[in-house]
Enzyme design. Structure first.
Site, mmCIF file in Angstrom:
data_model
loop_
_atom_site.group_PDB
_atom_site.id
_atom_site.type_symbol
_atom_site.label_atom_id
_atom_site.label_comp_id
_atom_site.label_asym_id
_atom_site.label_seq_id
_atom_site.Cartn_x
_atom_site.Cartn_y
_atom_site.Cartn_z
ATOM 1 N N ARG A 79 3.819 12.629 -17.963
ATOM 2 C CA ARG A 79 2.762 11.786 -17.406
ATOM 3 C C ARG A 79 2.493 12.212 -15.970
ATOM 4 N NH1 ARG A 79 1.219 7.193 -20.392
ATOM 5 N NH2 ARG A 79 2.640 6.674 -22.109
ATOM 6 N N HIS A 114 -3.453 4.833 -26.040
ATOM 7 C CA HIS A 114 -4.694 4.095 -25.843
ATOM 8 C C HIS A 114 -5.847 4.789 -26.576
ATOM 9 C CE1 HIS A 114 -2.502 1.891 -22.830
ATOM 10 N NE2 HIS A 114 -3.565 1.206 -22.447
ATOM 11 N N ARG A 161 -7.834 6.506 -18.422
ATOM 12 C CA ARG A 161 -6.415 6.885 -18.479
ATOM 13 C C ARG A 161 -6.098 8.019 -17.514
ATOM 14 N NH1 ARG A 161 -3.637 3.186 -19.594
ATOM 15 N NH2 ARG A 161 -1.975 4.336 -20.626
ATOM 16 N N HIS A 167 -2.315 9.575 -17.973
ATOM 17 C CA HIS A 167 -2.371 10.698 -18.908
ATOM 18 C C HIS A 167 -3.091 11.887 -18.295
ATOM 19 C CE1 HIS A 167 -0.741 8.821 -22.489
ATOM 20 N NE2 HIS A 167 -1.488 7.758 -22.274
#
Length: 339
Positions: A79, A114, A161, A167
């Site tokens: 991440r 997501h 995101r 991400h």
């Protein structure tokens, strides 16, 4: 992969600098794409318009999120918010990026949950709405509108995101594509009317199977808690690292929802038949009920108790939507008609 990750960091920096004034918008969009929203928001709204579509949404939300967890265990995606520090590649120039309250998720990053769950769940809504519009208008242009909005939603969730450093771009692209494929495939086989034993076996099966897979990987020397340690290390605010973002939270949520779906169909096969006005009232009461259920504080210690309560909470969700609230509304409206 270093080049891919590095370019993703600079892309996130540019995105934050160019759209920082829209920070609240991106936060709202990322919450809309949260897998929990599929259970607590998309499922009830869809169910009261079309029972089969609602069941499909809940089924696909649970299966796609569970598969996302399995993918993450094997793909080990980084991440951005922790990779910046761990990589050691930004000594000369640190990227000017910021973290947010929804940044510090503790699971691995690839593929984006997501994006994947959004792609799968909203495909059901989009295809159902598109078919409905075409059956009423026979207009290809009008029936294509939901698909255009669907693509825009996937893009918006992906950008949000990347913006909050949850991400890298390639992770949201992978999640979106996988989600669309799952939505198309899983929507063809919906377990509507299946016996309770099917859902009980499925729920317990994927729970035990996933825990056995986790134990097996740990026996091979693969530490599946590596991402949790990195999240705690690099998150700028300790309180932003929440247990409900841990991989086992999503697993217990999915298993609970599957059992709850089976119980709801067992208690009331075929569901309650309500006219549009009682349906709208049911939706309003259900939304308020699920809002308060979601806000219930759960003890984080011991963790076994926390995960057990998450499981139980999502067993209840389908009961509220499919049995309790519409049954209550049916009781009062039916009684009023008789009077």
């Amino acid at each position: 992969m270093e080049a891919v990750y590095t370019s993703g960091i600079w892309m996130a920096e540019s995105l934050q600098q160019r759209t920082r004034s829209h920070e609240k918008l991106w936060q709202v969009v990322t919450h809309m794409g949260d897998p929990k929203a599929a259970f607590l928001l998309v499922f009830p709204f869809t169910y009261f318009f079309s029972r089969r579509a609602g069941i499909t949404v809940l089924w696909i939300a649970a299966i796609s999120e569970w598969l996302n967890l399995v993918f993450k265990w094997f793909l080990f995606g980084e991440r951005p918010f922790w990779w910046i520090g761990e990589s050691g590649l930004f000594v000369n120039r640190q990227p000017e990026v910021y973290q947010f309250s929804s940044t510090c998720e503790t699971g691995p990053g690839s593929p984006s949950g997501h994006a994947m769950v959004t792609g799968a769940v909203w495909w059901v809504v989009t295809s159902s709405l598109g078919s409905f519009l075409y059956s009423r208008t026979h207009s290809i242009v009008l029936s294509a509108v939901p698909y255009v909005l669907y693509v825009l939603l996937l893009i918006a969730v992906g950008i949000s995101r990347v913006f909050i450093l949850a991400h890298f771009p390639h992770q949201v692209i992978a999640g979106s594509i996988t989600g669309v494929i799952l939505g198309i495939v899983l929507s063809r086989r919906v377990p509507e009317g299946r016996p309770l034993l099917f859902f009980f076996g499925f729920s317990i099966g994927i729970l035990i199977g996933s825990l056995m897979l986790q134990a097996g990987l740990q026996q091979l020397g693969i530490d599946l808690s590596w991402s949790i340690a990195l999240a705690k290390k690099w998150c700028s605010h300790a309180e932003w690292v929440r247990l409900d973002t841990a991989p086992l939270s999503s697993l217990t949520r999915d298993c609970g929802a599957l059992l709850g779906l089976g119980l709801a169909q067992y208690w009331k096969p075929g569901g309650w038949s309500l006219p549009w006005a009682p349906r709208a009232l049911s939706l309003a009461i259900t939304s308020m009920g699920l809002y308060h259920v979601n806000r219930l504080p759960l003890p984080v210690q011991p963790q076994g108790l926390f995960y057990g309560l998450v499981y139980f909470k999502f067993v209840i969700v389908p009961q509220i939507v499919m049995v309790w609230v519409p049954g209550l509304i049916h009781f009062f409206t039916h009684k009023k008609k008789k009077d």
